[in-house]
Design an enzyme around this catalytic site. Structure first.
Site, PDB file in Angstrom:
ATOM      1  N   SER A   1     -10.398   0.154   6.501  1.00  0.00           N
ATOM      2  CA  SER A   1      -9.725   0.234   5.196  1.00  0.00           C
ATOM      3  C   SER A   1      -9.115  -1.053   4.687  1.00  0.00           C
ATOM      4  CB  SER A   1      -8.627   1.290   5.248  1.00  0.00           C
ATOM      5  OG  SER A   1      -9.193   2.545   5.016  1.00  0.00           O
TER       6      SER A   1
ATOM      7  N   LYS B   1       0.857  -1.198   0.000  1.00  0.00           N
ATOM      8  CA  LYS B   1       0.000   0.000   0.000  1.00  0.00           C
ATOM      9  C   LYS B   1       0.887   1.240   0.000  1.00  0.00           C
ATOM     10  CE  LYS B   1      -3.995   2.074   2.387  1.00  0.00           C
ATOM     11  NZ  LYS B   1      -4.869   2.064   3.563  1.00  0.00           N
TER      12      LYS B   1
ATOM     13  N   SER C   1      -9.904   2.391   2.324  1.00  0.00           N
ATOM     14  CA  SER C   1      -8.971   3.074   1.466  1.00  0.00           C
ATOM     15  C   SER C   1      -7.992   2.154   0.721  1.00  0.00           C
ATOM     16  CB  SER C   1      -8.154   4.091   2.282  1.00  0.00           C
ATOM     17  OG  SER C   1      -7.366   3.440   3.249  1.00  0.00           O
TER      18      SER C   1
HETATM   19  N1  GLN Z   1     -13.333   4.595   5.535  1.00  0.00           N
HETATM   20  C1  GLN Z   1     -12.782   4.987   6.781  1.00  0.00           C
HETATM   21  C2  GLN Z   1     -12.444   6.456   6.776  1.00  0.00           C
HETATM   22  O1  GLN Z   1     -12.610   7.070   5.790  1.00  0.00           O
HETATM   23  C3  GLN Z   1     -11.612   4.157   7.130  1.00  0.00           C
HETATM   24  C4  GLN Z   1     -10.312   4.614   6.646  1.00  0.00           C
HETATM   25  C5  GLN Z   1      -9.187   3.749   7.071  1.00  0.00           C
HETATM   26  O2  GLN Z   1      -9.373   2.702   7.707  1.00  0.00           O
HETATM   27  N2  GLN Z   1      -7.987   4.179   6.767  1.00  0.00           N
HETATM   28  O3  GLN Z   1     -12.038   6.987   7.749  1.00  0.00           O
END
Ligand code: GLN
Length: 454
Positions: free
Chosen positions: A165, A66, A141
């Site tokens: 994410s 990532k 994400s």
């Molecule tokens: N979708 C969640 C957010 O926007 C989780 C993001 C994440 O886990 N990095 O905060």
């Protein structure tokens, strides 16, 4: 996991992965392809094998990283314009551990900029497409990582999970995704989002691969003082008897709900007891998350000023304007929204009303999980309220995007582990993921138990 040996060389494994990455270029999975570096490492491993030397547990295994993990290979941008051009002088501990066992990074994966989002549509490089339907989002994400594994380009990919994410994109693309117990894997060298909930984890195709990666990556790191002593390799696998389901997470008229009920029936036939749990404090989780996390984001992102890292706006002729213009041009709208919310909830006069209240709600949530795990061994829930949605469907409506996270964020607030497992398909062929949740430090048993649901 297929490792290199005398007949199947690391070079072959890496070349295959690179070819597949090229073949699926239109999915927009990678922000950087590490062709030269990967082939060089593969040749070194092959030479070791030829000499009969010992190689690691992940020898020659191609993987995707990532884009928020620091390493000198390629630019680490967290898929954000403000980090474009930034090459890291340091390597994340997780990357060091994987590569010490012989894993080979073939590319960096696309993500929502700074990991803010649930679809990868907030990436500066544009969205990654879903592995099952190119008109739908990959989730986020860590969307690029999930699709890289789902399309079988790599054996595994790394992810970060601050509020879902890893688990949500895993569920949107039919692969396994683990958010470990908070503190299990070192976060040194990973771009910080919200330090009290950030976790490092993986995407794999099988529970056994997940367990192998966890045994490589877990453990205390003097460079990350939130890490726990290595309980993963030291813990015994505990047999589960009772599985909890959360009444408050009931999804009316949903194929995901049907899938969950079907899995519960299967478990009952195998002799497990299904326990219904009431967890009323979880209804505060999303609101608490979207106060605590932006507060931490506002502080973690304050370091990007155009002086120390990556991109700098050329428009400015004094220091204040340099900060202002660099940040205005360099951050995505979702990053800016969170910086503003974060600074607002921390500001004097509003701190008690928002941040302190959210912190109290968080304590209630932690306690509620502790009570729940007195009544059952693991909890089974949906990962998200819906399967992969269409590109463009939620991106202009932040609140509907935030609602994606309603079932994933409680775990991050409580620090407990969660494993997204591929559990079925909708009538239109989209993957359905369910989430197994365990008490802190139960990661190993959780992964083992997931085999009961295969
Ligand atoms: N979708 C969640 C957010 O926007 C989780 C993001 C994440 O886990 N990095 O905060």
């Amino acid at each position: 996991m297929k490792t290199a040996n005398k007949t199947v060389t690391a070079t072959r494994l890496v070349k295959d992965a690179l070819e597949k990455a090229k073949h699926f270029e239109d999915y927009n999975i990678f922000t950087f392809i590490n062709e030269e570096g990967a082939l060089k490492k593969a040749a070194e491993i092959d030479a070791k094998i030829a000499r009969g030397e010992k190689v690691g547990r992940l020898a020659g295994v191609p993987y995707a990283l990532k884009d928020n993990f620091l390493s000198p290979e390629g630019e680490t941008t967290a898929s954000a314009h403000i980090l474009e051009g930034f090459t890291s002088p340091v390597t994340a501990t997780a990357v060091e551990k994987l590569e010490a066992e012989g894993a080979i990074m073939i590319g960096r994966t696309n993500m929502d900029a700074f990991a803010h989002g649930s679809s990868t549509e907030s990436s500066y490089f544009g969205p990654t497409l879903n592995a099952y339907d190119k008109e739908r989002v990959a989730g986020g994400s860590s969307g690029g990582s999930a699709v890289a594994v789902a399309l079988d380009i790599v054996e595994f990919a790394t992810g970060t999970d601050t509020g879902g994410s890893i688990r949500q994109p895993a569920s949107f693309n039919g692969v396994y995704g683990l958010k470990p117990t908070y503190g299990c894997v070192s976060r040194y060298g990973v771009v910080a989002m919200a330090s009290s909930t950030d976790c490092i984890g993986f995407f794999t195709k099988t529970p056994d691969d997940m367990s192998l990666l966890m045994s490589v990556a877990s453990g205390q790191d003097p460079k990350d003082l939130t890490t726990l002593p290595d309980y993963y390799n030291d813990s015994e696998i505990k047999k589960a008897k009772k599985i909890g389901i959360i009444k408050d997470f009931y999804l009316k008229d949903s194929e995901i709900q049907k899938c969950l009920e079907h899995k519960c029936e299967e478990l009952e036939k195998k002799g497990y007891e299904i326990v219904e749990l009431e967890m009323p404090a979880l209804k505060y989780a999303l609101a608490a998350y979207y106060i605590i996390v932006p507060a931490e984001i506002a502080s973690n992102l304050s370091r990007y000023d155009g002086v120390r890292y990556g991109f700098r706006s050329e428009k400015s002729d004094n220091l204040d304007d340099l900060y202002k213009n660099t940040r205005s041009e360099g951050f995505m709208p979702e990053n800016k929204r969170r910086i503003m919310i974060g600074n607002f909830v921390l500001s004097s006069g509003f701190y008690d009303a928002y941040f302190l209240k959210a912190a109290k709600a968080r304590t209630l949530i932690v306690k509620e999980y502790e009570e729940a795990f007195k009544k059952c061994d693991f909890i089974l829930t949906p990962v998200a309220p819906n399967p992969a949605f269409k590109l463009g469907e939620k991106v202009n409506d932040p609140v509907s995007m935030y609602l994606e996270d309603v079932m994933s964020v409680p775990l991050n607030l409580a620090g407990v582990p969660g494993l997204a497992i591929p559990a079925g398909e909708t009538s239109n062929g989209l993957p359905i993921g369910l989430q197994l949740v365990g008490p802190r430090r139960s990661d190993k048993s959780l992964i083992e138990f997931s085999k009961e649901l295969m």
